[in-house]
Design a protein around this motif. Structure first.
Motif, PDB file in Angstrom:
ATOM      1  N   VAL A 148      16.729 -21.143  -0.322  1.00 49.82           N
ATOM      2  CA  VAL A 148      15.946 -20.200  -1.258  1.00 49.82           C
ATOM      3  C   VAL A 148      15.690 -21.976  -2.652  1.00 49.82           C
ATOM      4  CG1 VAL A 148      17.554 -18.646  -0.901  1.00 49.82           C
ATOM      5  CG2 VAL A 148      17.899 -21.194  -2.667  1.00 49.82           C
ATOM      6  N   PRO A 149      14.355 -20.921  -3.198  1.00 48.43           N
ATOM      7  CA  PRO A 149      13.842 -22.233  -4.131  1.00 48.43           C
ATOM      8  C   PRO A 149      14.535 -22.932  -4.646  1.00 48.43           C
ATOM      9  CG  PRO A 149      12.919 -19.603  -4.439  1.00 48.43           C
ATOM     10  CD  PRO A 149      14.374 -19.313  -3.605  1.00 48.43           C
ATOM     11  N   ALA A 150      16.182 -22.905  -4.757  1.00 46.53           N
ATOM     12  CA  ALA A 150      16.843 -23.589  -5.684  1.00 46.53           C
ATOM     13  C   ALA A 150      17.192 -24.947  -4.312  1.00 46.53           C
ATOM     14  CB  ALA A 150      17.533 -23.164  -5.783  1.00 46.53           C
ATOM     15  N   GLN A 151      16.983 -24.531  -3.743  1.00 48.85           N
ATOM     16  CA  GLN A 151      18.043 -25.402  -2.802  1.00 48.85           C
ATOM     17  C   GLN A 151      16.728 -26.190  -2.375  1.00 48.85           C
ATOM     18  OE1 GLN A 151      18.339 -22.316   0.122  1.00 48.85           O
ATOM     19  NE2 GLN A 151      20.750 -23.529   0.220  1.00 48.85           N
ATOM     20  N   VAL A 152      15.426 -25.868  -2.784  1.00 42.72           N
ATOM     21  CA  VAL A 152      14.275 -26.700  -1.905  1.00 42.72           C
ATOM     22  C   VAL A 152      14.308 -27.540  -3.413  1.00 42.72           C
ATOM     23  CG1 VAL A 152      12.108 -26.918  -1.958  1.00 42.72           C
ATOM     24  CG2 VAL A 152      12.943 -24.865  -0.691  1.00 42.72           C
ATOM     25  N   LEU A 153      14.901 -27.082  -4.667  1.00 48.11           N
ATOM     26  CA  LEU A 153      14.462 -28.177  -6.081  1.00 48.11           C
ATOM     27  C   LEU A 153      15.994 -29.208  -5.169  1.00 48.11           C
ATOM     28  CD1 LEU A 153      13.302 -25.313  -8.137  1.00 48.11           C
ATOM     29  CD2 LEU A 153      12.075 -26.998  -7.494  1.00 48.11           C
ATOM     30  N   THR A 154      16.705 -28.430  -4.986  1.00 49.71           N
ATOM     31  CA  THR A 154      17.742 -29.765  -5.405  1.00 49.71           C
ATOM     32  C   THR A 154      17.602 -30.970  -4.498  1.00 49.71           C
ATOM     33  OG1 THR A 154      19.315 -27.622  -5.820  1.00 49.71           O
ATOM     34  CG2 THR A 154      20.134 -30.124  -4.580  1.00 49.71           C
ATOM     35  N   GLN A 155      16.725 -30.720  -3.248  1.00 46.36           N
ATOM     36  CA  GLN A 155      16.322 -31.150  -2.224  1.00 46.36           C
ATOM     37  C   GLN A 155      15.467 -32.559  -2.937  1.00 46.36           C
ATOM     38  OE1 GLN A 155      15.843 -30.278   1.726  1.00 46.36           O
ATOM     39  NE2 GLN A 155      17.533 -29.321   2.082  1.00 46.36           N
ATOM     40  N   LEU A 156      14.282 -31.484  -3.737  1.00 45.72           N
ATOM     41  CA  LEU A 156      13.559 -32.622  -3.939  1.00 45.72           C
ATOM     42  C   LEU A 156      14.247 -33.769  -5.934  1.00 45.72           C
ATOM     43  CD1 LEU A 156      10.571 -29.912  -5.211  1.00 45.72           C
ATOM     44  CD2 LEU A 156      10.561 -32.317  -4.650  1.00 45.72           C
ATOM     45  N   VAL A 161      13.228 -40.940  -6.994  1.00 48.28           N
ATOM     46  CA  VAL A 161      13.129 -42.455  -6.594  1.00 48.28           C
ATOM     47  C   VAL A 161      11.618 -42.861  -8.381  1.00 48.28           C
ATOM     48  CG1 VAL A 161      12.022 -44.527  -5.863  1.00 48.28           C
ATOM     49  CG2 VAL A 161      13.264 -42.476  -4.274  1.00 48.28           C
ATOM     50  N   VAL A 162      12.753 -43.896  -8.498  1.00 50.21           N
ATOM     51  CA  VAL A 162      12.264 -43.850  -9.782  1.00 50.21           C
ATOM     52  C   VAL A 162      11.825 -45.746  -9.871  1.00 50.21           C
ATOM     53  CG1 VAL A 162      12.955 -44.210 -12.451  1.00 50.21           C
ATOM     54  CG2 VAL A 162      13.548 -42.659 -11.231  1.00 50.21           C
ATOM     55  N   SER A 163      10.729 -46.142 -10.683  1.00 52.69           N
ATOM     56  CA  SER A 163      10.500 -47.384 -10.008  1.00 52.69           C
ATOM     57  C   SER A 163      10.098 -47.876 -11.400  1.00 52.69           C
ATOM     58  CB  SER A 163       8.471 -47.953  -9.814  1.00 52.69           C
ATOM     59  OG  SER A 163       8.045 -47.032 -11.063  1.00 52.69           O
ATOM     60  N   GLU A 164      10.425 -49.193 -11.300  1.00 54.23           N
ATOM     61  CA  GLU A 164      10.404 -50.437 -12.556  1.00 54.23           C
ATOM     62  C   GLU A 164      10.098 -50.473 -13.608  1.00 54.23           C
ATOM     63  OE1 GLU A 164      10.476 -54.781 -11.117  1.00 54.23           O
ATOM     64  OE2 GLU A 164      11.876 -54.222  -9.080  1.00 54.23           O
ATOM     65  N   ASP A 165       8.098 -49.005 -13.397  1.00 51.65           N
ATOM     66  CA  ASP A 165       7.534 -49.127 -14.404  1.00 51.65           C
ATOM     67  C   ASP A 165       8.321 -47.345 -15.146  1.00 51.65           C
ATOM     68  OD1 ASP A 165       6.214 -47.183 -12.639  1.00 51.65           O
ATOM     69  OD2 ASP A 165       4.692 -47.911 -13.124  1.00 51.65           O
ATOM     70  N   GLY A 166       9.170 -47.625 -14.527  1.00 53.44           N
ATOM     71  CA  GLY A 166       9.351 -46.007 -15.521  1.00 53.44           C
ATOM     72  C   GLY A 166       8.851 -44.529 -14.537  1.00 53.44           C
ATOM     73  N   THR A 167       7.426 -44.652 -13.436  1.00 56.28           N
ATOM     74  CA  THR A 167       7.121 -43.400 -12.442  1.00 56.28           C
ATOM     75  C   THR A 167       8.329 -43.244 -11.940  1.00 56.28           C
ATOM     76  OG1 THR A 167       5.348 -45.168 -12.035  1.00 56.28           O
ATOM     77  CG2 THR A 167       5.425 -43.284 -10.849  1.00 56.28           C
ATOM     78  N   VAL A 168       8.204 -42.303 -11.579  1.00 52.75           N
ATOM     79  CA  VAL A 168       9.163 -40.945 -11.087  1.00 52.75           C
ATOM     80  C   VAL A 168       7.827 -40.177  -9.755  1.00 52.75           C
ATOM     81  CG1 VAL A 168      10.412 -38.488 -11.374  1.00 52.75           C
ATOM     82  CG2 VAL A 168      10.078 -40.327 -13.130  1.00 52.75           C
ATOM     83  N   SER A 169       8.380 -40.575  -8.952  1.00 52.46           N
ATOM     84  CA  SER A 169       7.809 -40.045  -7.373  1.00 52.46           C
ATOM     85  C   SER A 169       9.429 -39.317  -6.295  1.00 52.46           C
ATOM     86  CB  SER A 169       6.726 -40.887  -6.749  1.00 52.46           C
ATOM     87  OG  SER A 169       7.831 -42.175  -6.088  1.00 52.46           O
ATOM     88  N   VAL A 170       8.583 -38.923  -5.244  1.00 51.62           N
ATOM     89  CA  VAL A 170       9.395 -38.382  -4.152  1.00 51.62           C
ATOM     90  C   VAL A 170       9.087 -38.637  -2.897  1.00 51.62           C
ATOM     91  CG1 VAL A 170      10.286 -35.627  -3.095  1.00 51.62           C
ATOM     92  CG2 VAL A 170      10.262 -36.411  -5.687  1.00 51.62           C
ATOM     93  N   PRO A 171       9.408 -39.507  -2.030  1.00 45.46           N
ATOM     94  CA  PRO A 171       8.463 -39.525  -0.826  1.00 45.46           C
ATOM     95  C   PRO A 171       8.182 -38.449   0.464  1.00 45.46           C
ATOM     96  CG  PRO A 171      10.525 -41.183  -0.882  1.00 45.46           C
ATOM     97  CD  PRO A 171      10.135 -40.711  -2.783  1.00 45.46           C
TER      98      PRO A 171
END
Length: 177
Positions: A148-156, A161-171
């Motif tokens: 269900v979409p909520a499960q995908v969002l939970t996995q996301l 990952v938050v880098s040192e400069d505050g950038t947010v990403s998801v591998p």
């Protein structure tokens, strides 16, 4: 947590310790009178102002105490005991152990509940509104993965990952069950 019988058995076991048959017989007489009084008070619909207790529960406890005092008296008479010793009363000891086991189980369940509540305090529940385009993407990914979409969002969110400069990403990852 305890039934009227549990309360009666526990109190009688503690109070009877060391009493002789005559003293136990007096306790039977007292319990008989108290059972009759509480039952009468319950029938009349009066309150037990001296105790501020639930009248039905109090009547049930005195009925159970009466029965338990009689059991102790009969046990002592049949066994020829000079004084009541709770350790020698196998039936009473079994009941006491059962109460202790139930109490331990209830305490363990309460501790587990409190641990879950503490853990839940760190959880985050959010309602998310996505615009049409990202919403369609999430639904499509969820359909392909059998989620269900909520499960995908939970996995996301779990992979953020938050880098040192505050950038947010998801591998890159493949959602799975």
């Amino acid at each position: 947590m305890w039934s009227a019988q549990d309360v009666a058995r526990d109190q009688v076991r503690r109070q009877a310790s060391g009493l002789d048959v005559a003293a136990v017989a007096e306790k039977v007489s007292e319990a008989t009178a108290r059972e009759r009084e509480t039952a009468e008070q319950l029938r009349r619909g009066g309150s037990f102002s001296e105790f501020q207790a639930d009248p039905e529960r109090l009547a049930a406890i005195w009925a159970a105490k009466h029965m338990e005092w009689r059991r102790v008296r009969d046990l002592m008479t049949q066994s020829g005991w000079g004084a009541y010793e709770p350790e020698r009363d196998t039936e009473g000891s079994t009941w006491a152990q059962d109460r202790e086991d139930r109490r331990g189980g209830a305490l363990a369940a309460r501790a587990a509940f409190e641990a879950r509540r503490r853990e839940e305090a760190h959880e985050l529940q959010a309602e998310l509104w996505l615009s049409a385009s990202p919403g369609r993407l999430i639904r499509a990914v969820a359909d392909r993965a059998g989620l269900v979409p909520a499960q995908v969002l939970t996995q996301l969110a779990e992979r953020v990952v938050v880098s040192e400069d505050g950038t947010v990403s998801v591998p890159p990852f493949t959602p799975s069950r």
